[in-house]
Design a protein around this motif. Structure first.
Motif, PDB file in Angstrom:
ATOM      1  N   LEU A   7      74.437  38.215  40.585  1.00 54.81           N
ATOM      2  CA  LEU A   7      75.002  39.558  40.641  1.00 54.81           C
ATOM      3  C   LEU A   7      75.496  39.962  39.253  1.00 54.81           C
ATOM      4  O   LEU A   7      75.839  39.102  38.430  1.00 54.81           O
ATOM      5  CB  LEU A   7      76.142  39.589  41.658  1.00 54.81           C
ATOM      6  CG  LEU A   7      75.722  39.266  43.098  1.00 54.81           C
ATOM      7  CD1 LEU A   7      76.941  39.242  44.018  1.00 54.81           C
ATOM      8  CD2 LEU A   7      74.682  40.254  43.612  1.00 54.81           C
ATOM      9  N   PRO A   8      75.527  41.259  38.976  1.00 50.67           N
ATOM     10  CA  PRO A   8      75.947  41.711  37.638  1.00 50.67           C
ATOM     11  C   PRO A   8      77.338  41.203  37.254  1.00 50.67           C
ATOM     12  O   PRO A   8      78.257  41.179  38.072  1.00 50.67           O
ATOM     13  CB  PRO A   8      75.936  43.238  37.758  1.00 50.67           C
ATOM     14  CG  PRO A   8      74.946  43.515  38.839  1.00 50.67           C
ATOM     15  CD  PRO A   8      75.117  42.387  39.819  1.00 50.67           C
ATOM     16  N   HIS A   9      77.462  40.784  36.015  1.00 48.34           N
ATOM     17  CA  HIS A   9      78.734  40.369  35.405  1.00 48.34           C
ATOM     18  C   HIS A   9      78.839  41.143  34.098  1.00 48.34           C
ATOM     19  O   HIS A   9      77.920  41.088  33.277  1.00 48.34           O
ATOM     20  CB  HIS A   9      78.730  38.865  35.145  1.00 48.34           C
ATOM     21  CG  HIS A   9      79.992  38.350  34.531  1.00 48.34           C
ATOM     22  ND1 HIS A   9      80.291  38.494  33.192  1.00 48.34           N
ATOM     23  CD2 HIS A   9      81.033  37.693  35.079  1.00 48.34           C
ATOM     24  CE1 HIS A   9      81.462  37.942  32.946  1.00 48.34           C
ATOM     25  NE2 HIS A   9      81.933  37.450  34.081  1.00 48.34           N
ATOM     26  N   THR A  50      85.398  26.075  34.365  1.00 54.97           N
ATOM     27  CA  THR A  50      84.849  27.240  33.667  1.00 54.97           C
ATOM     28  C   THR A  50      83.492  27.693  34.184  1.00 54.97           C
ATOM     29  O   THR A  50      83.097  28.821  33.930  1.00 54.97           O
ATOM     30  CB  THR A  50      84.773  26.992  32.150  1.00 54.97           C
ATOM     31  OG1 THR A  50      83.959  25.859  31.901  1.00 54.97           O
ATOM     32  CG2 THR A  50      86.160  26.772  31.559  1.00 54.97           C
ATOM     33  N   CYS A  51      82.787  26.839  34.916  1.00 53.29           N
ATOM     34  CA  CYS A  51      81.471  27.231  35.458  1.00 53.29           C
ATOM     35  C   CYS A  51      81.557  27.656  36.923  1.00 53.29           C
ATOM     36  O   CYS A  51      80.550  27.729  37.620  1.00 53.29           O
ATOM     37  CB  CYS A  51      80.464  26.096  35.283  1.00 53.29           C
ATOM     38  SG  CYS A  51      80.760  24.675  36.362  1.00 53.29           S
ATOM     39  N   HIS A  52      82.749  27.978  37.367  1.00 47.90           N
ATOM     40  CA  HIS A  52      82.983  28.396  38.750  1.00 47.90           C
ATOM     41  C   HIS A  52      82.122  29.606  39.109  1.00 47.90           C
ATOM     42  O   HIS A  52      82.040  30.562  38.345  1.00 47.90           O
ATOM     43  CB  HIS A  52      84.479  28.736  38.888  1.00 47.90           C
ATOM     44  CG  HIS A  52      84.849  29.462  40.119  1.00 47.90           C
ATOM     45  ND1 HIS A  52      85.625  30.605  40.093  1.00 47.90           N
ATOM     46  CD2 HIS A  52      84.579  29.232  41.422  1.00 47.90           C
ATOM     47  CE1 HIS A  52      85.818  31.032  41.326  1.00 47.90           C
ATOM     48  NE2 HIS A  52      85.190  30.217  42.147  1.00 47.90           N
ATOM     49  N   VAL A  53      81.467  29.528  40.263  1.00 52.18           N
ATOM     50  CA  VAL A  53      80.718  30.660  40.811  1.00 52.18           C
ATOM     51  C   VAL A  53      81.090  30.816  42.278  1.00 52.18           C
ATOM     52  O   VAL A  53      81.595  29.893  42.912  1.00 52.18           O
ATOM     53  CB  VAL A  53      79.178  30.485  40.692  1.00 52.18           C
ATOM     54  CG1 VAL A  53      78.735  30.463  39.247  1.00 52.18           C
ATOM     55  CG2 VAL A  53      78.684  29.265  41.438  1.00 52.18           C
ATOM     56  N   ILE A  54      80.801  31.990  42.811  1.00 56.17           N
ATOM     57  CA  ILE A  54      80.975  32.254  44.235  1.00 56.17           C
ATOM     58  C   ILE A  54      79.575  32.434  44.803  1.00 56.17           C
ATOM     59  O   ILE A  54      78.814  33.281  44.327  1.00 56.17           O
ATOM     60  CB  ILE A  54      81.837  33.500  44.468  1.00 56.17           C
ATOM     61  CG1 ILE A  54      83.206  33.304  43.794  1.00 56.17           C
ATOM     62  CG2 ILE A  54      81.994  33.760  45.967  1.00 56.17           C
ATOM     63  CD1 ILE A  54      83.983  34.570  43.587  1.00 56.17           C
ATOM     64  N   ILE A 100      79.328  35.413  39.357  1.00 51.95           N
ATOM     65  CA  ILE A 100      80.138  34.750  38.336  1.00 51.95           C
ATOM     66  C   ILE A 100      81.441  35.541  38.260  1.00 51.95           C
ATOM     67  O   ILE A 100      81.424  36.738  37.974  1.00 51.95           O
ATOM     68  CB  ILE A 100      79.422  34.746  36.974  1.00 51.95           C
ATOM     69  CG1 ILE A 100      78.074  34.033  37.076  1.00 51.95           C
ATOM     70  CG2 ILE A 100      80.303  34.093  35.909  1.00 51.95           C
ATOM     71  CD1 ILE A 100      77.169  34.222  35.863  1.00 51.95           C
ATOM     72  N   PRO A 101      82.579  34.892  38.542  1.00 52.54           N
ATOM     73  CA  PRO A 101      83.844  35.625  38.488  1.00 52.54           C
ATOM     74  C   PRO A 101      84.074  36.252  37.117  1.00 52.54           C
ATOM     75  O   PRO A 101      83.592  35.757  36.098  1.00 52.54           O
ATOM     76  CB  PRO A 101      84.895  34.546  38.777  1.00 52.54           C
ATOM     77  CG  PRO A 101      84.157  33.506  39.543  1.00 52.54           C
ATOM     78  CD  PRO A 101      82.773  33.506  38.952  1.00 52.54           C
ATOM     79  N   ARG A 102      84.802  37.325  37.111  1.00 53.20           N
ATOM     80  CA  ARG A 102      85.037  38.062  35.868  1.00 53.20           C
ATOM     81  C   ARG A 102      85.726  37.201  34.812  1.00 53.20           C
ATOM     82  O   ARG A 102      85.456  37.318  33.637  1.00 53.20           O
ATOM     83  CB  ARG A 102      85.870  39.305  36.153  1.00 53.20           C
ATOM     84  CG  ARG A 102      86.097  40.107  34.906  1.00 53.20           C
ATOM     85  CD  ARG A 102      86.702  41.445  35.196  1.00 53.20           C
ATOM     86  NE  ARG A 102      87.034  42.063  33.927  1.00 53.20           N
ATOM     87  CZ  ARG A 102      86.649  43.264  33.569  1.00 53.20           C
ATOM     88  NH1 ARG A 102      85.934  43.981  34.383  1.00 53.20           N
ATOM     89  NH2 ARG A 102      86.989  43.742  32.404  1.00 53.20           N
ATOM     90  N   TYR A 103      86.650  36.343  35.235  1.00 47.84           N
ATOM     91  CA  TYR A 103      87.395  35.527  34.293  1.00 47.84           C
ATOM     92  C   TYR A 103      87.256  34.053  34.635  1.00 47.84           C
ATOM     93  O   TYR A 103      87.016  33.699  35.781  1.00 47.84           O
ATOM     94  CB  TYR A 103      88.891  35.867  34.319  1.00 47.84           C
ATOM     95  CG  TYR A 103      89.195  37.294  33.988  1.00 47.84           C
ATOM     96  CD1 TYR A 103      89.041  37.763  32.691  1.00 47.84           C
ATOM     97  CD2 TYR A 103      89.627  38.172  34.963  1.00 47.84           C
ATOM     98  CE1 TYR A 103      89.315  39.088  32.377  1.00 47.84           C
ATOM     99  CE2 TYR A 103      89.903  39.495  34.655  1.00 47.84           C
ATOM    100  CZ  TYR A 103      89.745  39.944  33.369  1.00 47.84           C
ATOM    101  OH  TYR A 103      90.011  41.247  33.059  1.00 47.84           O
ATOM    102  N   THR A 104      87.447  33.210  33.630  1.00 49.74           N
ATOM    103  CA  THR A 104      87.609  31.777  33.853  1.00 49.74           C
ATOM    104  C   THR A 104      89.045  31.445  33.498  1.00 49.74           C
ATOM    105  O   THR A 104      89.753  32.266  32.899  1.00 49.74           O
ATOM    106  CB  THR A 104      86.670  30.932  32.953  1.00 49.74           C
ATOM    107  OG1 THR A 104      87.093  31.089  31.592  1.00 49.74           O
ATOM    108  CG2 THR A 104      85.223  31.333  33.111  1.00 49.74           C
TER     109      THR A 104
END
Length: 112
Positions: A7-9, A50-54, A100-104
């Motif tokens: 999805l767009p980030h 830091t590589c967290h995704v949903i 990919i969440p907006r922030y890490t």
């Protein structure tokens, strides 16, 4: 070969992207191999978040979470029930949709 819809980030992948990834590849490796520069501060050793995704679609096709990953995810920014560390989430036979969440946690600490 399974597909991963990203999805767009706003910074990493503004238009979103659909990529193919061989089964057995981590989501992180697949993203990096296809020019999506997801942060991975620990070099994919399951030592940071830091590589967290949903995983919006296909979550159940991924292997079980190991205890180390579960513990680390507790520190991830924007944690959701479908959260995974992309370095530990191995692509199986199903297509995936990931956000990919907006922030890490690094980004948030640096005050960007």
């Amino acid at each position: 070969m399974p597909k991963i819809k990203v999805l767009p980030h706003i910074e990493i992948c503004p238009q979103g992207k659909e990529i193919s990834a061989p089964a057995g590849t981590s989501i992180c490796e697949a993203l990096l191999d296809n020019g999506i520069e997801i942060e991975h501060a620990c070099e994919m050793s399951a030592a940071c978040t830091t590589c967290h995704v949903i995983v919006r679609e296909g979550f159940d096709s991924l292997g079980e979470l190991e205890e180390v990953e579960e513990d680390l995810l507790d520190r991830a920014w924007g944690l959701e029930p479908q959260s995974r560390l992309s370095c530990q989430a191995i692509v199986a036979g199903k297509d995936l949709t990931v956000e990919i969440p907006r922030y890490t946690i690094n980004h948030a600490k640096e005050g960007h």
